[in-house]
Design an enzyme around this catalytic site. Structure first.
Site, mmCIF file in Angstrom:
data_model
loop_
_atom_site.group_PDB
_atom_site.id
_atom_site.type_symbol
_atom_site.label_atom_id
_atom_site.label_comp_id
_atom_site.label_asym_id
_atom_site.label_seq_id
_atom_site.Cartn_x
_atom_site.Cartn_y
_atom_site.Cartn_z
ATOM 1 N N TYR A 100 47.261 21.629 37.170
ATOM 2 C CA TYR A 100 46.875 22.212 35.886
ATOM 3 C C TYR A 100 45.367 22.275 35.768
ATOM 4 C CZ TYR A 100 45.879 17.464 34.145
ATOM 5 O OH TYR A 100 45.365 16.209 33.957
ATOM 6 N N ASN A 136 44.422 10.501 43.231
ATOM 7 C CA ASN A 136 42.991 10.415 42.943
ATOM 8 C C ASN A 136 42.358 9.470 43.951
ATOM 9 O OD1 ASN A 136 43.419 12.037 40.770
ATOM 10 N ND2 ASN A 136 43.095 10.476 39.214
ATOM 11 N N TYR A 141 38.922 7.668 44.930
ATOM 12 C CA TYR A 141 37.613 7.318 44.400
ATOM 13 C C TYR A 141 36.768 6.623 45.465
ATOM 14 C CZ TYR A 141 39.854 7.918 39.814
ATOM 15 O OH TYR A 141 40.537 8.406 38.733
ATOM 16 N N HIS A 178 39.903 10.290 28.417
ATOM 17 C CA HIS A 178 40.799 11.417 28.178
ATOM 18 C C HIS A 178 42.180 10.903 27.783
ATOM 19 C CE1 HIS A 178 41.847 10.168 32.241
ATOM 20 N NE2 HIS A 178 43.023 10.765 32.063
ATOM 21 N N ASP A 184 46.101 12.152 28.699
ATOM 22 C CA ASP A 184 46.886 13.108 29.483
ATOM 23 C C ASP A 184 47.522 14.107 28.527
ATOM 24 O OD1 ASP A 184 46.309 10.952 31.194
ATOM 25 O OD2 ASP A 184 48.026 11.422 32.448
ATOM 26 N N HIS A 217 41.787 6.822 27.735
ATOM 27 C CA HIS A 217 41.620 5.862 28.822
ATOM 28 C C HIS A 217 40.674 6.456 29.859
ATOM 29 C CE1 HIS A 217 45.180 8.288 29.993
ATOM 30 N NE2 HIS A 217 44.686 8.191 31.228
ATOM 31 N N ARG A 248 39.026 3.274 46.222
ATOM 32 C CA ARG A 248 40.274 3.044 45.512
ATOM 33 C C ARG A 248 41.030 4.356 45.377
ATOM 34 N NH1 ARG A 248 42.018 3.433 39.419
ATOM 35 N NH2 ARG A 248 43.971 2.303 39.529
#
Length: 360
Positions: free
Chosen positions: A122, A176, A178, A187, A189, A249, A260
């Site tokens: 998205y 994700n 990192y 943000h 979700d 969060h 990570r």
């Protein structure tokens, strides 16, 4: 002064400005009619009053932190051996992305953070021409790669067998990845895109998920969180209720000390709008606005960025504004602050004069 009936200059000045007492009483009491309702006190009468106000703010934050914590579930499901196997698979995903073997919208790159969308992808953040909650759109079917088989076998099946999610729930998986110093801004979700709960599994290293922070940029700074959730390697985090819907969060730069990765597993809503969905835009082709276009960043991660002083500037910023209420800082959404920052950048670009920018 004796001739005018005043033995003290202060008495004379007081008689000349009787409205000052009325003004003072108006704001000390809270209202002009003495009811004590509807107006905030404009200044503190003593140190005791300030302490009382601080105690109230701290109590509110504590209550909110409790609401966040009560709507989060965490489980340690994956063993170190299982984590190592899954981490090898994540490395394979990264290698395929670097080799250009995925579809266009599967990979989204940003400094110190790459995202890999599978099943459903998205538009979000800087990819949107028009920003704000509710503007996110799913890509057209087939524009991102399918969920890899190893995600089903090694991750989703374990969650189903442990009662975390029902079978057939997941149709969207995002990885994700990192690097040290990477982050993701505050943000929620998108409620119109994803059903609840939001499930994530962490790998490679321990980190933290923060709630109720506000980000500032150039240099990057993060306000004090309402609640900090430690996230261990191999742990499963489930967000629902207040934690998923009513507070933002984020992951702060200082919480990513080593590489990570997190696998986020979600279910899209049946009525979630897509970029080519008529119902999401307008029923009349003549009235339909131009379709949203996705913007992608191709910048690669800079491994030295985590050691620059820009992250440490947040501590200095807190000391510059000691009187600014922390509760008020939390109430300002990071989305609106980011939008104001973008508008300021556009103004500088369009102005006829040169602006000397400070480097960090």
């Amino acid at each position: 002064m004796a001739a005018s009936g005043y033995s003290d200059l202060r008495e004379k000045l007081k008689s000349m400005t009787p409205h000052r007492d009325e003004y003072k009483n108006k704001y000390v009491d809270g209202t002009s009619n003495g009811s004590g309702k509807g107006r905030k006190r404009k200044y503190r009468e003593s140190d005791d009053d300030e302490c009382e106000h601080s105690d109230d703010s701290a109590e509110l934050r504590e209550q909110e932190a409790h609401r966040v914590k009560s709507s989060i579930q965490q489980k340690s499901i994956f063993t170190p051996e299982e984590c190592a196997l899954i981490e090898e698979k994540i490395d394979e995903v990264v290698a395929k992305g670097e080799a250009g073997l995925y579809r266009e919208h599967t990979v989204d790159r940003a400094p110190l953070r790459n995202k890999y969308f599978f099943g459903e992808g998205y538009t979000y953040g800087a990819q949107l021409e028009k920003r704000g909650p509710g503007q996110e759109r799913l890509y057209r079917k087939g524009e991102v790669d399918e969920i890899p088989g190893w995600v089903h076998e090694l991750v989703i099946k374990r969650l189903v067998s442990n009662g975390v999610i029902p079978e057939g729930f997941v149709n969207s998986a995002v990885i994700n990845d990192y690097q040290p110093g990477g982050c993701i801004v505050s943000h929620v979700d998108p409620l119109h895109i994803f059903a609840r709960p939001i499930v994530s599994v962490s790998f490679f290293s321990d980190s933290a998920l923060c709630f109720g922070c506000r980000f500032q940029f150039k240099p990057i700074r993060v306000s004090e969180p309402v609640f900090v959730l430690p996230v261990r390697r191999g742990s499963v985090t489930v967000l629902s209720g207040y934690a998923a819907d009513d507070i933002t969060h984020c992951i702060r730069p200082q919480d990513i000390k080593e590489r990570r990765a997190v696998i986020i597993l979600r279910k899209t809503r049946p009525d979630a709008p897509r970029l080519d969905s008529d119902s999401a835009l307008s029923s009349s082709p003549a009235d339909r606005p131009a379709p949203l276009k996705a913007k992608r960043s191709h910048r690669k991660a800079d491994p030295d960025a985590a050691h620059r002083p820009r992250v440490l500037e947040m501590d200095k910023e807190e000391n510059r504004h000691p009187s600014f209420s922390r509760h008020h800082r939390h109430s300002i959404s990071s989305e609106n602050y980011w939008k104001r920052g973008q508008d300021a950048d556009k103004h500088r670009e369009t102005s006829g004069r040169k602006v000397k920018m400070r480097r960090h």
